[in-house]
Design an enzyme around this catalytic site. Structure first.
Site, PDB file in Angstrom:
ATOM      1  CG  ASP A  57      54.872 -12.800 -13.803  1.00  0.00           C
ATOM      2  OD1 ASP A  57      54.709 -11.572 -13.935  1.00  0.00           O
ATOM      3  OD2 ASP A  57      55.866 -13.301 -13.246  1.00  0.00           O
ATOM      4  CD  GLU A 104      60.342 -12.734 -17.688  1.00  0.00           C
ATOM      5  OE1 GLU A 104      59.410 -12.567 -16.893  1.00  0.00           O
ATOM      6  OE2 GLU A 104      61.246 -11.882 -17.821  1.00  0.00           O
ATOM      7  CD  GLU A 162      52.875 -11.071  -9.434  1.00  0.00           C
ATOM      8  OE1 GLU A 162      52.757 -11.762  -8.408  1.00  0.00           O
ATOM      9  OE2 GLU A 162      52.715  -9.833  -9.435  1.00  0.00           O
ATOM     10  CG  HIS A 198      56.602  -3.962  -7.103  1.00  0.00           C
ATOM     11  ND1 HIS A 198      55.632  -4.798  -7.602  1.00  0.00           N
ATOM     12  CD2 HIS A 198      57.743  -4.334  -7.716  1.00  0.00           C
ATOM     13  CE1 HIS A 198      56.174  -5.628  -8.478  1.00  0.00           C
ATOM     14  NE2 HIS A 198      57.453  -5.381  -8.555  1.00  0.00           N
ATOM     15  NE  ARG A 207      47.494  -7.465  -5.970  1.00  0.00           N
ATOM     16  CZ  ARG A 207      47.560  -6.535  -6.903  1.00  0.00           C
ATOM     17  NH1 ARG A 207      48.700  -6.307  -7.544  1.00  0.00           N
ATOM     18  NH2 ARG A 207      46.506  -5.788  -7.193  1.00  0.00           N
ATOM     19  CG  HIS A 261      55.206   0.312  -7.776  1.00  0.00           C
ATOM     20  ND1 HIS A 261      53.868   0.562  -7.911  1.00  0.00           N
ATOM     21  CD2 HIS A 261      55.491  -0.660  -8.673  1.00  0.00           C
ATOM     22  CE1 HIS A 261      53.351  -0.231  -8.853  1.00  0.00           C
ATOM     23  NE2 HIS A 261      54.327  -0.982  -9.329  1.00  0.00           N
TER      24      HIS A 261
END
Ligand code: UD1
Ligand code: UDP
Length: 373
Positions: A98, A120, A134, A207, A209, A240
């Site tokens: 994604d 996936e 995503e 991590h 957003r 990250h």
């Protein structure tokens, strides 16, 4: 017989980890010709993965820019991938999951009338902004795809709910395949020496957003509040490389001896340290699949998940990012051995480690049905 030309396109760390086993299987299978394209959406973090799997991409789109926007990722991927698709004319393009570059790659393949396999496929929260971007990336990839490699029956059901009724194959998740390459029972790492012997480890990653800024800050403060009051626990946090994440992590946890803020680990290190940890706290997608296979409870730092199988199995618990709740849930898991036992003994619902082989067999079967091959 002509070989089936499969172009795999990936470029972030998690895509590399989950496509690595597929590429290795393709390389070893005489039915296929493998062409690997790295989008380069992650430069350093993908390089770590490629080194572990010993994969040298045939092409690298090198799209990464500091602080890149979603639009930049999408435009750069499409513009740079299209001439490669036109030159190679693969029979099928495989994208994973994604990310924005996966969506852009699928769109570039579609514009060039190349078949698309989605590895996936079918994960859903059905919430447009969670995770962002995503959830919509994967829905849009599924609108474009021809073959859907669904990791679980639940993801296959989601695809059917979205009117994708053909070309679905339930394969298991290739994340579990990756563990076959990485887990080593005599593994050791220097960061483990830094932890006082006898101390337990919490492995932390964060991590997403939608967690930038306040949610991340509240979560870190809550973990700090619990851990600082104990002398039996340390936290390992490979941070990250996103500067937004680095800034908050360093500000809140940087000077605390209970927290080992380190550079992103390569996947062999990360999987093996996870297998030695007491528990995991994370907003990562891939970690929600790997930890159950290693019998590690995960406190998921989100309020939604596209991986409900782990919640149903009892190995994942959604705790969000609000200070009081994170502190309460962490404390409860640390204080309550029965709760811990139940979570760590739950059955892994994400597959048996042979998803890649099923994906290849499904592609070969599909190719038989294509007249022009
Ligand atoms: C991306 C994906 C997300 C996935 C995550 C996995 C999108 C929109 N986001 O998010 O779905 O969960 O990867 O980690 O596709 N950076 C480096 N070096 C690296 C990697 C990143 O410096 O090796 C920095 C760069 O400044 C870059 C920034 O991190 O601009 C953000 O990277 P980006 O890929 O846009 O977003 P992620 O948060 O990593
Ligand atoms: N991972 C890693 N090194 C680290 C942290 C994570 O190799 O320091 C691996 C982890 O095992 C998992 C993947 O990276 O396979 C998850 O990546 P990330 O959390 O960045 O993305 P997501 O899965 O949320 O898309």
């Amino acid at each position: 017989m002509r070989k089936i030309k499969v172009m795999t396109v990936f470029g972030t760390r998690p895509e590399g980890i989950k496509m690595g086993p597929v590429v290795k299987a393709l390389e070893q299978d005489e039915r296929f010709l493998s062409v690997v394209v790295s989008t380069g959406q992650h430069a350093a973090m993908l390089q770590q993965v490629l080194a572990v799997f010993q994969i040298e991409p045939d092409y690298n789109l090198k799209i990464m820019r500091p602080g890149q926007t979603l639009t930049e990722i999408t435009i750069e991927t499409m513009t740079r991938l299209e001439p490669i698709i036109q030159k190679e004319r693969p029979d099928i393009v495989l994208v994973h999951g994604d990310t924005s570059s996966a969506y852009a790659s699928a769109l570039a393949a579609f514009y060039n009338r190349i078949a698309i396999g989605h590895v996936e496929a079918g994960l859903r929260t059905w919430d447009k902004y969670s995770p962002y971007p995503e959830e919509m990336n994967r829905q849009m990839i599924d609108d474009l795809a021809d073959l859907y490699f669904a990791p679980t029956e639940t993801s296959a059901k989601n695809l059917k709910m979205g009117n994708h009724c053909h070309g679905i194959i339930v394969t298991g998740n290739t994340a579990i395949d990756a563990l076959r390459y990485t887990i080593n029972h005599s593994y050791h790492h220097q960061v483990l020496d830094e932890i006082i012997p006898g101390k337990k480890i919490i492995l932390l990653t964060m991590h997403r957003r939608e967690n930038w800024d306040k949610p991340m800050a509240e979560t870190f403060k809550a973990i700090k509040t619990i851990v600082d009051h104990r002398d039996d626990i340390d936290v390992i946090y490979p941070v990250h490389l996103n500067p937004k994440v680095q800034a908050v992590a360093n500000k809140i946890l940087g000077n605390d001896n209970h927290f080992h803020l380190i550079s992103p680990l390569d996947v062999v290190d990360f999987h093996n340290i996870m297998s030695k940890a007491l528990l995991v706290m994370s907003d990562s997608g891939g970690v929600q699949e790997e930890a159950p296979a290693l019998h590690k409870p995960v406190l998921v730092l989100r309020t939604t998940t596209e991986r409900p199988e782990g919640v149903t199995a009892g190995t994942l618990k959604l705790i969000g990012t609000e200070f009081n709740n994170v502190a309460k849930e962490l404390s409860s898991l640390l204080e309550n051995p029965e709760e811990y036992d139940k979570m760590s003994k739950a059955q892994n619902p994400y597959g048996d480690g042979y998803a890649s082989e099923r994906i290849l067999d499904a592609i070969a079967e599909w190719a038989e049905t294509q007249k022009e091959l």
